[in-house]
Scaffold this active site. Sequence first.
Site, PDB file in Angstrom:
ATOM      1  CB  THR A 183      -5.167   4.917   2.766  1.00 60.11           C
ATOM      2  OG1 THR A 183      -3.592   4.967   1.846  1.00 60.11           O
ATOM      3  CG2 THR A 183      -5.350   6.465   2.641  1.00 60.11           C
ATOM      4  CG  ASP A 184       0.054   2.522   3.593  1.00 61.48           C
ATOM      5  OD1 ASP A 184      -0.925   3.630   2.854  1.00 61.48           O
ATOM      6  OD2 ASP A 184       0.627   2.182   3.260  1.00 61.48           O
ATOM      7  CD  GLU A 185      -1.701   6.373  -1.504  1.00 59.06           C
ATOM      8  OE1 GLU A 185      -1.419   7.747  -1.789  1.00 59.06           O
ATOM      9  OE2 GLU A 185      -1.487   5.636  -1.718  1.00 59.06           O
TER      10      GLU A 185
ATOM     11  CE1 TYR B 245      -7.201   7.296  -2.367  1.00 56.69           C
ATOM     12  CE2 TYR B 245      -5.098   6.459  -1.451  1.00 56.69           C
ATOM     13  CZ  TYR B 245      -6.229   6.278  -1.139  1.00 56.69           C
ATOM     14  OH  TYR B 245      -7.255   5.519  -0.863  1.00 56.69           O
TER      15      TYR B 245
ATOM     16  CE  LYS C 276      -9.534   6.693   2.467  1.00 55.96           C
ATOM     17  NZ  LYS C 276     -10.855   6.649   2.278  1.00 55.96           N
TER      18      LYS C 276
HETATM   19  P1  NAD Z   1     -13.046   1.153  -5.651  1.00 59.93           P
HETATM   20  O1  NAD Z   1     -12.774   2.381  -6.173  1.00 59.93           O
HETATM   21  O2  NAD Z   1     -12.716  -0.109  -5.741  1.00 59.93           O
HETATM   22  O3  NAD Z   1     -14.166   1.330  -4.924  1.00 59.93           O
HETATM   23  C1  NAD Z   1     -14.728   2.653  -4.024  1.00 59.93           C
HETATM   24  C2  NAD Z   1     -16.536   2.975  -4.715  1.00 59.93           C
HETATM   25  O4  NAD Z   1     -16.863   3.395  -3.511  1.00 59.93           O
HETATM   26  C3  NAD Z   1     -17.206   1.928  -5.381  1.00 59.93           C
HETATM   27  O5  NAD Z   1     -17.806   0.307  -5.411  1.00 59.93           O
HETATM   28  C4  NAD Z   1     -18.073   3.379  -5.595  1.00 59.93           C
HETATM   29  O6  NAD Z   1     -18.377   3.295  -6.853  1.00 59.93           O
HETATM   30  C5  NAD Z   1     -17.857   3.829  -4.008  1.00 59.93           C
HETATM   31  N1  NAD Z   1     -18.507   5.794  -4.339  1.00 59.93           N
HETATM   32  C6  NAD Z   1     -17.402   6.569  -4.602  1.00 59.93           C
HETATM   33  N2  NAD Z   1     -18.064   7.668  -4.459  1.00 59.93           N
HETATM   34  C7  NAD Z   1     -19.167   7.305  -4.004  1.00 59.93           C
HETATM   35  C8  NAD Z   1     -20.400   8.041  -3.258  1.00 59.93           C
HETATM   36  N3  NAD Z   1     -20.125  10.058  -3.446  1.00 59.93           N
HETATM   37  N4  NAD Z   1     -21.016   7.631  -3.190  1.00 59.93           N
HETATM   38  C9  NAD Z   1     -21.510   6.314  -3.433  1.00 59.93           C
HETATM   39  N5  NAD Z   1     -20.618   5.443  -3.369  1.00 59.93           N
HETATM   40  C10 NAD Z   1     -19.160   5.700  -4.162  1.00 59.93           C
HETATM   41  O7  NAD Z   1     -11.753   1.359  -3.463  1.00 59.93           O
HETATM   42  P2  NAD Z   1     -11.113   0.183  -2.984  1.00 59.93           P
HETATM   43  O8  NAD Z   1      -9.925   0.046  -3.431  1.00 59.93           O
HETATM   44  O9  NAD Z   1     -11.536  -0.800  -2.475  1.00 59.93           O
HETATM   45  O10 NAD Z   1     -11.319   0.863  -1.536  1.00 59.93           O
HETATM   46  C11 NAD Z   1     -12.490   1.755   0.454  1.00 59.93           C
HETATM   47  C12 NAD Z   1     -11.819   1.737   0.521  1.00 59.93           C
HETATM   48  O11 NAD Z   1     -10.271   1.126   1.140  1.00 59.93           O
HETATM   49  C13 NAD Z   1     -11.455   3.122  -0.210  1.00 59.93           C
HETATM   50  O12 NAD Z   1     -12.170   4.477   0.797  1.00 59.93           O
HETATM   51  C14 NAD Z   1      -9.964   3.820   0.078  1.00 59.93           C
HETATM   52  O13 NAD Z   1      -9.350   4.970  -0.171  1.00 59.93           O
HETATM   53  C15 NAD Z   1      -9.684   2.573   0.801  1.00 59.93           C
HETATM   54  N6  NAD Z   1      -8.457   2.010   1.427  1.00 59.93           N
HETATM   55  C16 NAD Z   1      -7.723   1.176   0.169  1.00 59.93           C
HETATM   56  C17 NAD Z   1      -6.817   0.771  -0.009  1.00 59.93           C
HETATM   57  C18 NAD Z   1      -6.439  -0.567  -1.587  1.00 59.93           C
HETATM   58  O14 NAD Z   1      -5.786  -0.714  -1.729  1.00 59.93           O
HETATM   59  N7  NAD Z   1      -7.112  -0.749  -2.723  1.00 59.93           N
HETATM   60  C19 NAD Z   1      -5.455   0.896   0.425  1.00 59.93           C
HETATM   61  C20 NAD Z   1      -6.086   1.696   1.777  1.00 59.93           C
HETATM   62  C21 NAD Z   1      -7.191   2.412   1.498  1.00 59.93           C
END
Ligand code: NAD
Length: 326
Positions: free
Chosen positions: A127-129, A152, A156
């Site tokens: 993430t950009d964070e 968080y 990451k």
């Molecule tokens: P989300 O919260 O919608 O989904 C996360 C998924 O991971 C869920 O299905 C959950 O069941 C699964 N999970 C969590 N812990 C687990 C574990 N221990 N074992 C197996 N599965 C597990 O998240 P998202 O928004 O789809 O984000 C996906 C990735 O992208 C993350 O790594 C997040 O840091 C990164 N990200 C997201 C955004 C955003 O805007 N949504 C932005 C930047 C980066």
Amino acid sequence: MNTIMVTGGAGFIGSHFIKSILSSVDDSIKIVNVDKLTYAGNLNNLSDIDDRIDYIFLRQDICDYNEMKKIFGSFRPDYIINFAAETHVDRSIADSNEFIRSNVMGVQILLQCALDSSIKKFVQVSTDEVYGPAYDGESFTEKAPLSPRNPYGASKAAADLLVLSFYSTYGLPVNISRCTNNYGMGQHGEKFIPKAIAHLLKGKAIPIYGDGRQIRDWLYVEDHCRALGSILFKGMPGEIYNISAYNPVENIELIKLIIKYMNDMQEGSLGQLKHLIAFVEDRKGHDRRYSINSEKIRTDLGWEPLMPFEKGLYDTIRWYGKDLAK
Ligand code: NAD
């Protein structure tokens, strides 16, 4: 036949990624989706593909080394892309335990399993964070130092460093992607855009932290998934790629846009703006602005975002408010 292990594939971005890969790559791939199904996992996001023979779902916590080892042994993945994480900043501020477990220890277990197999690529979705807030027109390239300011972001960043250490120590072929805020269909209701839409649908005011002037750069989830596909298959091992669409918007302006579009869909029945917004106490340590430079992936891998922000937002609102839009 190549096998792609997608971890966290039942979440918002992972589920879009699986569908995007299955529809864009020829039939020489198989997807193994490993997800614990926390409160954030939602198999409904994948209901249209669950009977495909090239798609397998396994309910599994990535933090269980013995079980993950067996899964790697059975499926022998060629590619691994890790979406699995705890992702909500507010929850990490309330209690960071699960964030360290899944986001850091889980990644270490995946890396160790990947090292013991022979893989073509491991992509960590970050993430950009991890760069922390950008001040005075700053926009971070991949070389910027890591300076996360909430648990968080720190979890990451820790994972990113572990991933890079497996490249420099063992030569594991890794990439890290760092993207901005995603929006689109199927995101969990606790996140900013779906939460705002849900409040309006229920006739409630939308809560906005502080003065609402925080700036986030919005990326359509399907544009993000195309970028991840390029990184997985074409990214240079050991490289980090920022992903952004250059759509910076203040939170308050985004809310006004959502209200405008929903008012249009409802022929103006939402009422006055001032009754639809409730300013609430700011998030602890709330970063004012995030900004990253994504020229590297555009130049080196030929990726560019395709979805215009206004159209993507409009489509997203229609999807969440299906009943409204009929
Ligand atoms: P989300 O919260 O919608 O989904 C996360 C998924 O991971 C869920 O299905 C959950 O069941 C699964 N999970 C969590 N812990 C687990 C574990 N221990 N074992 C197996 N599965 C597990 O998240 P998202 O928004 O789809 O984000 C996906 C990735 O992208 C993350 O790594 C997040 O840091 C990164 N990200 C997201 C955004 C955003 O805007 N949504 C932005 C930047 C980066």
